[in-house]
Design a protein around this motif. Sequence first.
Motif, PDB file in Angstrom:
ATOM      1  N   UNK A 172     -58.904  74.047 -81.689  1.00  0.00           N
ATOM      2  CA  UNK A 172     -59.121  74.802 -80.455  1.00  0.00           C
ATOM      3  C   UNK A 172     -60.178  74.124 -79.601  1.00  0.00           C
ATOM      4  N   UNK A 173     -59.856  73.893 -78.342  1.00  0.00           N
ATOM      5  CA  UNK A 173     -60.825  73.291 -77.423  1.00  0.00           C
ATOM      6  C   UNK A 173     -61.767  74.362 -76.898  1.00  0.00           C
ATOM      7  N   UNK A 174     -63.063  74.117 -77.066  1.00  0.00           N
ATOM      8  CA  UNK A 174     -64.106  75.019 -76.559  1.00  0.00           C
ATOM      9  C   UNK A 174     -65.141  74.127 -75.880  1.00  0.00           C
ATOM     10  N   UNK A 175     -65.143  74.153 -74.564  1.00  0.00           N
ATOM     11  CA  UNK A 175     -65.936  73.201 -73.781  1.00  0.00           C
ATOM     12  C   UNK A 175     -67.415  73.206 -74.143  1.00  0.00           C
ATOM     13  N   UNK A 176     -67.950  74.391 -74.445  1.00  0.00           N
ATOM     14  CA  UNK A 176     -69.397  74.492 -74.666  1.00  0.00           C
ATOM     15  C   UNK A 176     -69.749  74.673 -76.131  1.00  0.00           C
ATOM     16  N   UNK A 177     -68.868  74.258 -77.032  1.00  0.00           N
ATOM     17  CA  UNK A 177     -69.126  74.513 -78.451  1.00  0.00           C
ATOM     18  C   UNK A 177     -70.391  73.821 -78.943  1.00  0.00           C
ATOM     19  N   UNK A 178     -70.756  72.715 -78.322  1.00  0.00           N
ATOM     20  CA  UNK A 178     -71.971  72.001 -78.736  1.00  0.00           C
ATOM     21  C   UNK A 178     -73.252  72.643 -78.205  1.00  0.00           C
ATOM     22  N   UNK A 179     -73.123  73.647 -77.351  1.00  0.00           N
ATOM     23  CA  UNK A 179     -74.285  74.258 -76.705  1.00  0.00           C
ATOM     24  C   UNK A 179     -74.595  75.614 -77.321  1.00  0.00           C
ATOM     25  N   UNK A 180     -75.786  75.770 -77.860  1.00  0.00           N
ATOM     26  CA  UNK A 180     -76.236  77.058 -78.352  1.00  0.00           C
ATOM     27  C   UNK A 180     -75.442  77.574 -79.541  1.00  0.00           C
ATOM     28  N   UNK A 181     -75.578  78.885 -79.778  1.00  0.00           N
ATOM     29  CA  UNK A 181     -74.940  79.526 -80.922  1.00  0.00           C
ATOM     30  C   UNK A 181     -73.577  80.088 -80.540  1.00  0.00           C
ATOM     31  N   UNK A 182     -72.657  80.072 -81.520  1.00  0.00           N
ATOM     32  CA  UNK A 182     -71.334  80.683 -81.371  1.00  0.00           C
ATOM     33  C   UNK A 182     -71.013  81.435 -82.657  1.00  0.00           C
ATOM     34  N   UNK A 183     -70.074  82.369 -82.590  1.00  0.00           N
ATOM     35  CA  UNK A 183     -69.660  83.092 -83.779  1.00  0.00           C
ATOM     36  C   UNK A 183     -68.302  82.583 -84.247  1.00  0.00           C
ATOM     37  N   UNK A 184     -68.171  82.500 -85.563  1.00  0.00           N
ATOM     38  CA  UNK A 184     -66.954  82.010 -86.204  1.00  0.00           C
ATOM     39  C   UNK A 184     -66.570  83.027 -87.270  1.00  0.00           C
ATOM     40  N   UNK A 185     -65.337  83.521 -87.214  1.00  0.00           N
ATOM     41  CA  UNK A 185     -64.984  84.656 -88.066  1.00  0.00           C
ATOM     42  C   UNK A 185     -63.530  84.607 -88.510  1.00  0.00           C
ATOM     43  N   UNK A 186     -63.249  85.376 -89.571  1.00  0.00           N
ATOM     44  CA  UNK A 186     -61.877  85.647 -89.988  1.00  0.00           C
ATOM     45  C   UNK A 186     -61.718  87.134 -90.233  1.00  0.00           C
ATOM     46  N   UNK A 187     -60.529  87.641 -89.962  1.00  0.00           N
ATOM     47  CA  UNK A 187     -60.121  88.959 -90.422  1.00  0.00           C
ATOM     48  C   UNK A 187     -59.084  88.708 -91.507  1.00  0.00           C
ATOM     49  N   UNK A 188     -59.452  88.991 -92.741  1.00  0.00           N
ATOM     50  CA  UNK A 188     -58.649  88.635 -93.917  1.00  0.00           C
ATOM     51  C   UNK A 188     -58.141  89.918 -94.557  1.00  0.00           C
ATOM     52  N   UNK A 189     -56.839  90.096 -94.552  1.00  0.00           N
ATOM     53  CA  UNK A 189     -56.211  91.258 -95.161  1.00  0.00           C
ATOM     54  C   UNK A 189     -55.248  90.789 -96.248  1.00  0.00           C
ATOM     55  N   UNK A 190     -54.566  91.743 -96.890  1.00  0.00           N
ATOM     56  CA  UNK A 190     -53.615  91.373 -97.930  1.00  0.00           C
ATOM     57  C   UNK A 190     -52.368  90.710 -97.353  1.00  0.00           C
ATOM     58  N   UNK A 191     -52.195  90.784 -96.020  1.00  0.00           N
ATOM     59  CA  UNK A 191     -50.994  90.253 -95.378  1.00  0.00           C
ATOM     60  C   UNK A 191     -51.222  89.034 -94.496  1.00  0.00           C
ATOM     61  N   UNK A 192     -52.440  88.876 -93.961  1.00  0.00           N
ATOM     62  CA  UNK A 192     -52.685  87.770 -93.046  1.00  0.00           C
ATOM     63  C   UNK A 192     -54.158  87.401 -93.014  1.00  0.00           C
ATOM     64  N   UNK A 193     -54.421  86.208 -92.485  1.00  0.00           N
ATOM     65  CA  UNK A 193     -55.778  85.776 -92.160  1.00  0.00           C
ATOM     66  C   UNK A 193     -55.762  85.349 -90.701  1.00  0.00           C
ATOM     67  N   UNK A 194     -56.623  85.969 -89.896  1.00  0.00           N
ATOM     68  CA  UNK A 194     -56.711  85.640 -88.479  1.00  0.00           C
ATOM     69  C   UNK A 194     -58.102  85.094 -88.186  1.00  0.00           C
ATOM     70  N   UNK A 195     -58.153  83.995 -87.435  1.00  0.00           N
ATOM     71  CA  UNK A 195     -59.405  83.307 -87.139  1.00  0.00           C
ATOM     72  C   UNK A 195     -59.879  83.636 -85.724  1.00  0.00           C
TER      73      UNK A 195
END
Length: 257
Positions: A172-195
Amino acid sequence: MKKTAIVFLFSALALSCGKKEKERELLWEENFDGSELNESVWNFELGDGCPNICGWGNNERQVYTKDNHKLENGNLIITAKKINDSTYTSTRLTTKGNKEFKYGYIEAKAKIPTGQGIWPAFWMLGSNIDQVGWPMAGEIDILEYVGKEPHMAFTSLHTQDSHGNTINTKKTEIKNIEEGFHTYAINWTENFIEFFIDGNSVYKFEPKDKTTEVWPYNQPFYFLVNVAIGGNFGGPEVDDSIFPQEFIIDYIRVYSN
């Protein structure tokens, strides 16, 4: 506006205001307070991976030590360094055997290091890895970044079905990913994992076939946090002028789905 329309509008508003989104229950959090890591939670993986998995399986250049990290102002700071002509050092931490989770909304807030050859990661491995090996145990890469591809975040899954290759993945392209803090997460269930990155969905894995080879994600997983240098993914070239580089993690949180 007709009276019936007005009544309908106010009824809809009342229903909307009356609804509360389901609140997630906080199951565990690591805020990196204090001056030292809690070693009842965190393990250090040391050395260059030899003799069992030299280069940590990816021809990485770094040697992991206990000395390349610190806790400061409520942050974990992992510092990747160039020591001499042939030696790079860093830190790799895990919660194996201490904090392992099955399902949930899992999030970290972090500021990444940058530069050619740098490879920070926040990821998870299946708790049965010692019994079945990798990739049968499964791997969840919540965040990977490689300095040779600026402005890109990698979110990936590794399974036996994919032979460990990076097939179930999204860049995924994120223009400002190198700048400051960002959140990175997953929603993990018995059926899927979403990022998610900064609350925005970037990739979802939801296979219909849930055999162990395709879906090893019905067991507890543990966390890993590290900065690798070079290797098959981060390299092969490394710009020595970038060092030292810091991977700063503000928190890790686990919520119920």
